[in-house]
Design a protein around this motif. Structure first.
Motif, short mmCIF file in Angstrom:
data_model
loop_
_atom_site.label_atom_id
_atom_site.label_comp_id
_atom_site.label_asym_id
_atom_site.label_seq_id
_atom_site.Cartn_x
_atom_site.Cartn_y
_atom_site.Cartn_z
N ARG A 101 22.33 15.20 40.71
CA ARG A 101 22.67 15.96 41.56
C ARG A 101 24.12 16.58 41.47
NH1 ARG A 101 19.97 13.08 47.00
NH2 ARG A 101 17.82 13.31 46.07
N SER A 102 24.61 17.95 41.89
CA SER A 102 25.74 18.17 41.56
C SER A 102 26.75 17.31 41.93
CB SER A 102 25.91 19.71 42.27
OG SER A 102 25.99 19.59 43.80
N ASP A 103 26.81 16.77 42.94
CA ASP A 103 27.91 15.60 43.50
C ASP A 103 27.81 14.25 42.80
OD1 ASP A 103 25.52 15.19 44.71
OD2 ASP A 103 26.98 14.41 46.40
N ALA A 104 26.68 13.71 42.40
CA ALA A 104 26.63 12.48 41.91
C ALA A 104 25.26 12.17 41.58
CB ALA A 104 26.74 11.47 43.40
N LEU A 105 25.25 10.99 40.83
CA LEU A 105 24.07 10.35 40.41
C LEU A 105 23.45 9.53 41.40
CD1 LEU A 105 24.74 9.17 36.72
CD2 LEU A 105 23.80 11.36 37.16
N TYR A 106 22.25 9.79 42.09
CA TYR A 106 21.67 9.09 42.95
C TYR A 106 20.81 8.01 42.37
CZ TYR A 106 23.88 12.04 46.55
OH TYR A 106 24.86 12.68 47.16
N ILE A 107 20.81 6.96 42.59
CA ILE A 107 19.98 5.80 41.93
C ILE A 107 19.16 4.96 42.79
CG2 ILE A 107 20.33 3.72 40.20
CD1 ILE A 107 22.99 4.98 39.39
N ARG A 108 18.00 4.41 42.29
CA ARG A 108 16.92 3.73 42.87
C ARG A 108 16.81 2.66 41.99
NH1 ARG A 108 12.55 8.06 45.19
NH2 ARG A 108 14.04 9.01 46.70
N HIS A 109 17.02 1.53 41.82
CA HIS A 109 17.07 0.27 40.97
C HIS A 109 16.06 -0.68 41.67
CE1 HIS A 109 19.77 -1.64 37.90
NE2 HIS A 109 18.35 -1.92 37.75
N HIS A 110 15.13 -1.01 40.72
CA HIS A 110 13.92 -1.84 41.21
C HIS A 110 13.80 -3.15 40.15
CE1 HIS A 110 12.49 1.52 43.35
NE2 HIS A 110 12.49 2.31 42.24
N PHE A 111 13.98 -4.20 40.65
CA PHE A 111 13.91 -5.31 39.83
C PHE A 111 12.69 -6.15 40.20
CE2 PHE A 111 18.22 -4.40 41.21
CZ PHE A 111 19.17 -4.81 40.15
N SER A 112 12.17 -6.87 38.70
CA SER A 112 11.15 -7.55 38.90
C SER A 112 11.11 -8.63 38.13
CB SER A 112 9.72 -6.62 38.61
OG SER A 112 10.09 -6.20 37.27
N SER A 158 14.37 -3.99 45.70
CA SER A 158 14.72 -2.69 45.28
C SER A 158 16.10 -2.47 46.04
CB SER A 158 13.81 -1.63 45.45
OG SER A 158 12.50 -1.93 44.74
N ILE A 159 16.92 -1.66 45.44
CA ILE A 159 18.28 -1.27 45.91
C ILE A 159 18.46 0.12 45.58
CG2 ILE A 159 19.27 -3.62 46.19
CD1 ILE A 159 20.81 -2.87 43.70
N SER A 160 19.26 0.72 46.45
CA SER A 160 20.03 2.11 46.03
C SER A 160 21.42 2.24 46.05
CB SER A 160 19.02 3.19 46.95
OG SER A 160 19.63 3.18 48.32
N TYR A 161 21.87 3.22 45.42
CA TYR A 161 23.35 3.51 45.25
C TYR A 161 23.75 4.72 44.66
CZ TYR A 161 22.63 1.26 40.83
OH TYR A 161 22.16 0.82 39.63
N LYS A 162 24.86 5.31 44.50
CA LYS A 162 25.04 6.62 43.79
C LYS A 162 26.48 6.13 43.27
CE LYS A 162 27.59 9.29 47.47
NZ LYS A 162 27.72 10.30 48.27
N ILE A 163 26.62 7.27 42.17
CA ILE A 163 27.85 7.22 41.21
C ILE A 163 28.13 8.45 41.51
CG2 ILE A 163 28.78 6.94 38.92
CD1 ILE A 163 27.57 4.46 40.05
N PRO A 164 29.34 8.92 42.00
CA PRO A 164 30.06 10.25 42.26
C PRO A 164 30.66 10.76 41.23
CG PRO A 164 30.90 8.65 43.92
CD PRO A 164 30.08 7.87 43.06
N LYS A 165 30.41 12.10 40.83
CA LYS A 165 30.81 12.75 39.78
C LYS A 165 32.36 13.00 39.63
CE LYS A 165 26.51 14.60 38.35
NZ LYS A 165 25.78 15.87 37.96
N GLU A 166 33.06 12.89 38.80
CA GLU A 166 34.40 13.13 38.76
C GLU A 166 34.86 14.87 38.38
OE1 GLU A 166 36.63 10.67 36.52
OE2 GLU A 166 36.36 8.96 37.80
N ASN A 167 33.77 15.17 37.51
CA ASN A 167 33.99 16.59 36.92
C ASN A 167 32.56 17.10 36.63
OD1 ASN A 167 34.53 18.83 35.65
ND2 ASN A 167 35.60 18.10 33.91
N SER A 168 32.05 17.74 37.39
CA SER A 168 30.52 18.30 37.30
C SER A 168 30.61 19.48 36.54
CB SER A 168 30.03 18.70 38.50
OG SER A 168 30.86 19.57 39.41
#
Length: 479
Positions: A48-59, A106-116
């Motif tokens: 997305r314009s502001d960040a990478l939104y991540i859903r991370h699944h472990f098995s 499963s967890i979720s987090y985001k990585i904000p963008k510095e320069n989109s």
């Protein structure tokens, strides 16, 4: 000409990736053999314009506790409630998956963008990892809600992509984990697609990549990717490289040496050794000129069979300490002869000296053992170091640019460096060949000359070399 130059650079990079992947595979095998936990992962990334939104699944999680290593830049860390038990092992502080039977979390987090607005973005280590555990496989989805176009690279094999009305979607999968994620606006065609290698860039001949892909397949390496784009920034990561220009060869070599140093616990100051070890494993000289020179001397000194055996032995040491002395010892293990070449190379910061083998037997002078005396084996001859031996027999050894002087009471020698004669006690003797050689600034005498000139007996057994002054023998006989 530009294409030829680019091809040469690309082949150099691919060769480096080949060696690195070989090491990485060895590291993974060591991890499994030592009982290191493993797991599989599926990563969903929404751009997305502001960040990478991540859903991370472990098995495939083991029942023990797993510490979570969050990316430094991550925010909004939380459980992702995929189902009733998808976060059952996530502790309240979000720092670990605690002991439990459920192998999926499963967890979720985001990585904000510095320069989109940038035309290229490298997200360095944006994904969660589990401390002390190894990723065996990854499914990776990118849903681009900005529809910015361009291309995404993470080193995994790109299985498919689709542009839709509201989103662009790309799917990757493959063995191993993902360290970094890269995007650039300039979308390049896939010019080579193999089982283990993908190359993006200008169209051209691709036959040279088939052999590389086959080699990667043979050693079971993870998939890797290379992007050739002179308009973009240079990027180097574990599983992909973006090449801006010819300097990428130097940059990728530095990247490789860092990985090799970490893999073998090589001292930081021994960069030459790091590059030589990588050359041994890759069957090709890489790195700085000094490292290439050292490797070239190694392959001349060893037979092809010895070199192949050395490669096996070095590979078996992955995960262990490696330094110049250890490499010298491994060469002794393979050849049966001692060398101090790499130890000297590190000490003197040069590779110009000769690659010499030394006799491994104990050297005794007039009955006293000296561990620092190295009798050199060269061209089928035994060469004796003048200063370190003769000093124990009462001689002084000096030299200038013209001559070598060896003297003691009643016996004085002068050996010109260039003319075919020597002077003994003011008497000149012509010779056809010089009785001594200068090797790496040290003076050595061939064994027969050494015996005759300095009145010595040299007795050899399987374990020892006894050098005795004839005057000492005569004294013993008289007594």
């Amino acid at each position: 000409m530009k294409f030829i130059g680019r091809t040469v650079v690309l082949l150099l990079i691919v060769n480096i990736l080949l060696v690195y992947m070989h090491y990485k595979q060895a590291g993974d095998v060591i991890a499994k053999d030592s009982g290191t936990p493993t797991y599989q992962q599926e990563i969903e990334v929404m751009n997305r314009s502001d960040a990478l939104y991540i859903r991370h699944h472990f098995s495939g999680l083991s029942q023990g506790r797993h510490e979570i290593i969050w990316p430094e830049a991550s925010a909004d860390r939380s459980c992702y409630a995929l189902d009733a038990i998808s976060c059952g092992r996530l502790d309240a502080s979000l720092t670990a998956f605690v002991d439990g039977d459920n192998e999926k979390q499963s967890i979720s987090y985001k990585i904000p963008k510095e320069n989109s607005e940038s035309q290229a973005m490298l997200y360095h280590e944006p994904f969660v990892t589990l401390q002390g555990a190894t990723v065996t496989s990854t499914l990776f989805h990118i849903t681009d809600e900005t529809r910015s176009g361009g291309m995404w690279v993470n080193g995994l094999e790109q299985v498919g992509s689709k542009q839709m009305d509201l989103i662009d979607y790309t799917f990757f999968q493959g063995s191993g984990g993902v360290q970094d994620l890269y995007w650039q606006q300039n979308s390049l065609p896939l010019v080579y697609e193999g089982e283990k290698l993908a190359v993006y860039g200008p169209a051209g001949h691709t036959e040279q990549f088939e052999a590389v892909d086959a080699a990667l397949k043979t050693i079971g390496a993870d998939h890797s990717a290379i992007v050739i784009d002179q308009t973009s920034i240079a990027v180097q990561s574990q599983r992909f490289i973006v090449s801006e220009n010819a300097d990428i060869d130097k940059a990728s070599t530095l990247f490789l040496t860092s990985a090799m140093a970490a893999r073998y616990s090589i001292p930081q100051q021994e960069r030459l050794l790091v590059e030589v070890v990588a050359s041994i494993l890759g069957d090709k000289a890489i790195g700085a000129e000094q490292s290439r020179q050292a490797y070239d001397k190694l392959i001349v000194a060893l037979t092809p069979e010895e070199l192949a055996l050395l490669k096996e032995v070095v590979n078996s040491k992955a995960g262990q300490e490696m330094n110049a002395t250890i490499l010298d010892d491994l060469i002794k293990e393979v050849t049966g002869f001692k060398t101090s070449y790499f130890k000297t190379a590190i000490q003197k910061d040069t590779a110009d000296h000769l690659f010499l083998f030394e006799d491994t037997r104990e050297v005794r002078v007039d009955g006293t053992s000296y561990a620092d005396i190295g009798i050199v084996l060269k061209d089928g001859k035994s060469l004796y170091p003048a200063k370190s031996i003769l000093s124990h027999l009462g001689y002084t050894v000096t030299a200038n640019e013209q001559s070598l002087y060896i003297e003691k009471e009643g016996r004085k020698f002068r050996f010109p460096r260039k003319e075919p004669f020597y002077v003994y006690n003011e008497r000149k003797f012509d010779v056809r060949t010089s009785p001594f050689e200068v090797l790496s600034d040290e003076v050595y005498f061939e064994e027969s000359w050494f015996r005759r000139l300095f009145l010595l007996t040299i007795d050899k057994t399987a374990e020892t070399i006894d050098i005795v002054n004839l005057s000492t023998v005569l004294e013993e006989v008289i007594e």
